[in-house]
Design a protein around this motif. Structure first.
Motif, PDB file in Angstrom:
ATOM      1  N   PHE A  47       0.807  -1.227   0.000  1.00 40.56           N
ATOM      2  CA  PHE A  47       0.000   0.000   0.000  1.00 40.56           C
ATOM      3  C   PHE A  47       0.839   1.275   0.000  1.00 40.56           C
ATOM      4  CE2 PHE A  47       0.125  -1.523   4.400  1.00 40.56           C
ATOM      5  CZ  PHE A  47       0.396  -0.391   5.162  1.00 40.56           C
ATOM      6  N   PHE A  48       2.140   1.197   0.248  1.00 38.79           N
ATOM      7  CA  PHE A  48       3.030   2.297  -0.118  1.00 38.79           C
ATOM      8  C   PHE A  48       4.443   1.766  -0.266  1.00 38.79           C
ATOM      9  CE2 PHE A  48       3.212   3.116   4.638  1.00 38.79           C
ATOM     10  CZ  PHE A  48       4.583   3.042   4.835  1.00 38.79           C
ATOM     11  N   GLY A  49       5.295   2.547  -0.933  1.00 32.26           N
ATOM     12  CA  GLY A  49       6.662   2.146  -1.194  1.00 32.26           C
ATOM     13  C   GLY A  49       7.647   2.889  -0.308  1.00 32.26           C
ATOM     14  N   VAL A  50       8.785   2.259  -0.040  1.00 31.47           N
ATOM     15  CA  VAL A  50       9.809   2.843   0.832  1.00 31.47           C
ATOM     16  C   VAL A  50      11.072   3.213   0.056  1.00 31.47           C
ATOM     17  CG1 VAL A  50      11.287   2.458   2.856  1.00 31.47           C
ATOM     18  CG2 VAL A  50       8.929   1.596   2.844  1.00 31.47           C
ATOM     19  N   ASP A  51      11.584   2.305  -0.774  1.00 33.72           N
ATOM     20  CA  ASP A  51      12.849   2.576  -1.460  1.00 33.72           C
ATOM     21  C   ASP A  51      13.008   1.650  -2.657  1.00 33.72           C
ATOM     22  OD1 ASP A  51      13.802   0.052  -0.522  1.00 33.72           O
ATOM     23  OD2 ASP A  51      14.547   0.949   1.321  1.00 33.72           O
ATOM     24  N   ASP A  52      14.155   1.770  -3.332  1.00 35.54           N
ATOM     25  CA  ASP A  52      14.439   0.900  -4.474  1.00 35.54           C
ATOM     26  C   ASP A  52      15.289  -0.295  -4.063  1.00 35.54           C
ATOM     27  OD1 ASP A  52      17.018   1.862  -4.136  1.00 35.54           O
ATOM     28  OD2 ASP A  52      17.249   2.583  -6.199  1.00 35.54           O
ATOM     29  N   GLY A  53      15.329  -0.540  -2.777  1.00 35.94           N
ATOM     30  CA  GLY A  53      16.137  -1.634  -2.246  1.00 35.94           C
ATOM     31  C   GLY A  53      17.477  -1.164  -1.735  1.00 35.94           C
ATOM     32  N   MET A  54      18.044  -0.112  -2.373  1.00 33.88           N
ATOM     33  CA  MET A  54      19.355   0.415  -1.978  1.00 33.88           C
ATOM     34  C   MET A  54      20.359  -0.728  -1.833  1.00 33.88           C
ATOM     35  SD  MET A  54      18.043   3.372   0.694  1.00 33.88           S
ATOM     36  CE  MET A  54      19.604   4.256   0.690  1.00 33.88           C
ATOM     37  N   LEU A  55      20.450  -1.549  -2.871  1.00 34.69           N
ATOM     38  CA  LEU A  55      21.152  -2.825  -2.823  1.00 34.69           C
ATOM     39  C   LEU A  55      22.565  -2.739  -3.388  1.00 34.69           C
ATOM     40  CD1 LEU A  55      18.177  -4.945  -4.177  1.00 34.69           C
ATOM     41  CD2 LEU A  55      18.966  -4.865  -1.803  1.00 34.69           C
ATOM     42  N   ALA A  94      35.834 -12.741  -9.641  1.00 33.41           N
ATOM     43  CA  ALA A  94      36.540 -13.501  -8.612  1.00 33.41           C
ATOM     44  C   ALA A  94      35.601 -14.341  -7.749  1.00 33.41           C
ATOM     45  CB  ALA A  94      37.353 -12.559  -7.734  1.00 33.41           C
ATOM     46  N   LEU A  95      34.293 -14.187  -7.951  1.00 32.31           N
ATOM     47  CA  LEU A  95      33.333 -15.006  -7.202  1.00 32.31           C
ATOM     48  C   LEU A  95      33.115 -16.378  -7.829  1.00 32.31           C
ATOM     49  CD1 LEU A  95      30.601 -12.333  -6.336  1.00 32.31           C
ATOM     50  CD2 LEU A  95      32.232 -13.394  -4.766  1.00 32.31           C
ATOM     51  N   ARG A  96      33.659 -16.605  -8.995  1.00 32.47           N
ATOM     52  CA  ARG A  96      33.459 -17.893  -9.667  1.00 32.47           C
ATOM     53  C   ARG A  96      33.901 -19.033  -8.757  1.00 32.47           C
ATOM     54  NH1 ARG A  96      35.110 -16.490 -14.027  1.00 32.47           N
ATOM     55  NH2 ARG A  96      33.225 -16.517 -15.317  1.00 32.47           N
ATOM     56  N   GLY A  97      32.985 -19.989  -8.534  1.00 33.56           N
ATOM     57  CA  GLY A  97      33.277 -21.143  -7.712  1.00 33.56           C
ATOM     58  C   GLY A  97      33.156 -20.923  -6.217  1.00 33.56           C
ATOM     59  N   ARG A  98      32.764 -19.711  -5.816  1.00 33.78           N
ATOM     60  CA  ARG A  98      32.672 -19.418  -4.386  1.00 33.78           C
ATOM     61  C   ARG A  98      31.208 -19.305  -3.952  1.00 33.78           C
ATOM     62  NH1 ARG A  98      37.391 -15.294  -2.630  1.00 33.78           N
ATOM     63  NH2 ARG A  98      36.780 -16.194  -0.610  1.00 33.78           N
ATOM     64  N   ALA A  99      30.989 -19.264  -2.640  1.00 31.37           N
ATOM     65  CA  ALA A  99      29.633 -19.254  -2.090  1.00 31.37           C
ATOM     66  C   ALA A  99      29.121 -17.825  -1.947  1.00 31.37           C
ATOM     67  CB  ALA A  99      29.611 -19.943  -0.732  1.00 31.37           C
ATOM     68  N   VAL A 100      27.880 -17.604  -2.381  1.00 29.64           N
ATOM     69  CA  VAL A 100      27.203 -16.322  -2.182  1.00 29.64           C
ATOM     70  C   VAL A 100      25.874 -16.603  -1.497  1.00 29.64           C
ATOM     71  CG1 VAL A 100      28.309 -15.261  -4.179  1.00 29.64           C
ATOM     72  CG2 VAL A 100      26.097 -16.366  -4.454  1.00 29.64           C
ATOM     73  N   SER A 101      25.425 -15.659  -0.675  1.00 28.41           N
ATOM     74  CA  SER A 101      24.228 -15.914   0.126  1.00 28.41           C
ATOM     75  C   SER A 101      23.065 -15.035  -0.276  1.00 28.41           C
ATOM     76  CB  SER A 101      24.529 -15.733   1.619  1.00 28.41           C
ATOM     77  OG  SER A 101      24.811 -14.384   1.919  1.00 28.41           O
ATOM     78  N   VAL A 102      21.862 -15.571  -0.067  1.00 27.36           N
ATOM     79  CA  VAL A 102      20.601 -14.863  -0.276  1.00 27.36           C
ATOM     80  C   VAL A 102      19.699 -15.155   0.912  1.00 27.36           C
ATOM     81  CG1 VAL A 102      20.719 -14.871  -2.796  1.00 27.36           C
ATOM     82  CG2 VAL A 102      19.678 -16.816  -1.609  1.00 27.36           C
ATOM     83  N   ASP A 103      18.580 -14.441   0.976  1.00 26.24           N
ATOM     84  CA  ASP A 103      17.580 -14.729   2.011  1.00 26.24           C
ATOM     85  C   ASP A 103      16.983 -16.109   1.747  1.00 26.24           C
ATOM     86  OD1 ASP A 103      15.308 -14.965   3.574  1.00 26.24           O
ATOM     87  OD2 ASP A 103      14.535 -12.987   3.132  1.00 26.24           O
ATOM     88  N   ALA A 104      16.309 -16.221   0.616  1.00 30.02           N
ATOM     89  CA  ALA A 104      15.729 -17.478   0.161  1.00 30.02           C
ATOM     90  C   ALA A 104      15.920 -17.533  -1.347  1.00 30.02           C
ATOM     91  CB  ALA A 104      14.244 -17.553   0.516  1.00 30.02           C
ATOM     92  N   MET A 105      15.982 -18.721  -1.890  1.00 27.42           N
ATOM     93  CA  MET A 105      16.344 -18.848  -3.304  1.00 27.42           C
ATOM     94  C   MET A 105      15.273 -18.337  -4.255  1.00 27.42           C
ATOM     95  SD  MET A 105      19.395 -19.795  -3.539  1.00 27.42           S
ATOM     96  CE  MET A 105      19.330 -19.954  -5.321  1.00 27.42           C
ATOM     97  N   THR A 106      14.022 -18.281  -3.811  1.00 27.33           N
ATOM     98  CA  THR A 106      12.942 -17.947  -4.744  1.00 27.33           C
ATOM     99  C   THR A 106      12.215 -16.649  -4.406  1.00 27.33           C
ATOM    100  OG1 THR A 106      11.268 -19.202  -3.487  1.00 27.33           O
ATOM    101  CG2 THR A 106      12.545 -20.406  -5.149  1.00 27.33           C
ATOM    102  N   THR A 107      12.694 -15.912  -3.409  1.00 27.54           N
ATOM    103  CA  THR A 107      11.998 -14.678  -3.026  1.00 27.54           C
ATOM    104  C   THR A 107      12.996 -13.594  -2.679  1.00 27.54           C
ATOM    105  OG1 THR A 107      11.865 -15.423  -0.725  1.00 27.54           O
ATOM    106  CG2 THR A 107       9.963 -15.883  -2.126  1.00 27.54           C
ATOM    107  N   GLY A 108      12.456 -12.427  -2.294  1.00 28.66           N
ATOM    108  CA  GLY A 108      13.291 -11.329  -1.845  1.00 28.66           C
ATOM    109  C   GLY A 108      14.129 -10.757  -2.974  1.00 28.66           C
ATOM    110  N   PHE A 109      15.380 -10.495  -2.675  1.00 28.75           N
ATOM    111  CA  PHE A 109      16.270  -9.866  -3.644  1.00 28.75           C
ATOM    112  C   PHE A 109      17.170 -10.873  -4.354  1.00 28.75           C
ATOM    113  CE2 PHE A 109      15.827  -6.300  -0.411  1.00 28.75           C
ATOM    114  CZ  PHE A 109      14.843  -5.648  -1.145  1.00 28.75           C
TER     115      PHE A 109
END
Length: 329
Positions: A111-119, A132-147
């Motif tokens: 019902f209203f917006g706050v920001d563009d994510g500021m990611l 340099a991230l090739r082959g290394r681990a990166v993290s997310v909140d969940a694989m199918t949602t969020g950012f």
């Protein structure tokens, strides 16, 4: 007493007087709010302290969620009246693509917006660039949602599609902790968490807006039944949020002091965070708009990466502009 000392003293007094300025209006309606670590919390903390919500007949009780699965489950169950969350989470659950299994069809609406994510993609100091991230681990909140899809797009544009190890860790605070502990090489963080990582020597590899363009990040959202049943209180919440943002813009030193007190940020980092969050062009939306072009980007990325795959184009399915219109019109 110097000018800077006076400003610091005034800011400290603002924080020390927490609750004194936030006395509730008689008969205020309580709203239980869930949020992630991020920009919206500064506005709510200031609004509670300065009485901005109370003046509009609302008592705000804020809790932080560990991840998007808990947020969606709790919002659906009615534990919270509204969430400050990524609009992608709203789209995901309304389309049956969320990671948590809800008891029935989702009816969430922003019902209203706050920001563009500021990611930003933040990485360990030994990671020189995205390659340099090739082959290394990166993290997310969940694989199918969020950012998660923003990060997938950033890495895909860098030629890293399928070239990293994905780890679901949880919300921004959890991902920051995992990054600082060296459990992953990189993650996507919003402001002010990106600045906290940077202050610890971590490297900014890319900004989300540079990769995806216009993007709708955090929104205020509720179940459609709640929008109808608690409309007056949600209008009051929207007005209080707007008033709190106006106050913060006029009281930058106090904004930094709030971040130091409530988010445990060192004063220099808190000052930088307040400046970034309150930037008129790139910070929190002054008009609380839900950016249509940004929402279309969310749908484009979800159409590209989400499963089961489907083409999403109808932005009206995920929002109710009437609350914001009544509050700010």
């Amino acid at each position: 007493m110097t000018h800077l000392t006076r400003r610091a003293a005034m800011a400290a007094a603002t924080v020390a007087a927490w609750g004194a300025g936030g006395a509730l209006a008689q008969g205020a309606t309580r709203l239980n709010v869930v949020a992630f670590a991020g920009a919206s919390n500064l506005v709510i903390w200031a609004g509670q302290a300065q009485g901005h919500f109370a003046r509009h007949g609302v008592e705000v009780a804020l809790e932080l969620t560990p991840n998007s699965r808990a947020m969606a489950t709790d919002l659906y169950a009615g534990r919270y009246d509204l969430a400050l969350t990524s609009v992608d989470n709203i789209v995901a659950y309304n389309e049956g693509q969320g990671e948590a299994r809800l008891p029935g069809p989702s009816d969430f609406a922003a019902f209203f917006g706050v920001d563009d994510g500021m990611l930003s993609v933040m990485a360990a100091a030994d990671v020189a660039d995205l390659a340099a991230l090739r082959g290394r681990a990166v993290s997310v909140d969940a694989m199918t949602t969020g950012f998660a899809f923003v990060l997938r797009e950033v890495l895909g544009q860098a030629g890293l599609a399928g070239q990293v190890e994905w780890v679901a860790v949880g919300g921004g605070a959890q991902r920051l902790a995992a990054l600082l502990e060296g459990r992953q090489a990189a993650t996507l963080l919003n402001t002010p968490l990106d600045l906290a990582a940077e202050a610890r020597g971590f490297r900014r590899l890319a900004r989300g807006r540079d990769a995806v363009g216009a993007y709708q990040g955090i929104v205020a959202a509720a179940r459609r039944g709640t929008l109808a049943a608690k409309r007056e209180a949600l209008v009051g919440f929207t007005r209080g949020f707007r008033d709190s943002l106006v106050w913060l813009d006029a009281n930058r030193a106090a904004a930094a002091a709030i971040l130091t007190a409530r988010a445990n940020m060192p004063p220099p980092v808190a000052a930088r965070a307040a400046t970034a969050l309150l930037d008129a062009e790139r910070g929190i939306f002054r008009d609380l708009r839900i950016d249509e072009a940004g929402l279309r980007t969310v749908l484009r990325l979800r159409s590209k990466y989400a499963e089961p795959q489907r083409e999403l184009t109808d932005i009206a399915r995920y929002s109710d502009p009437s609350i914001r219109a009544a509050a700010l019109g």
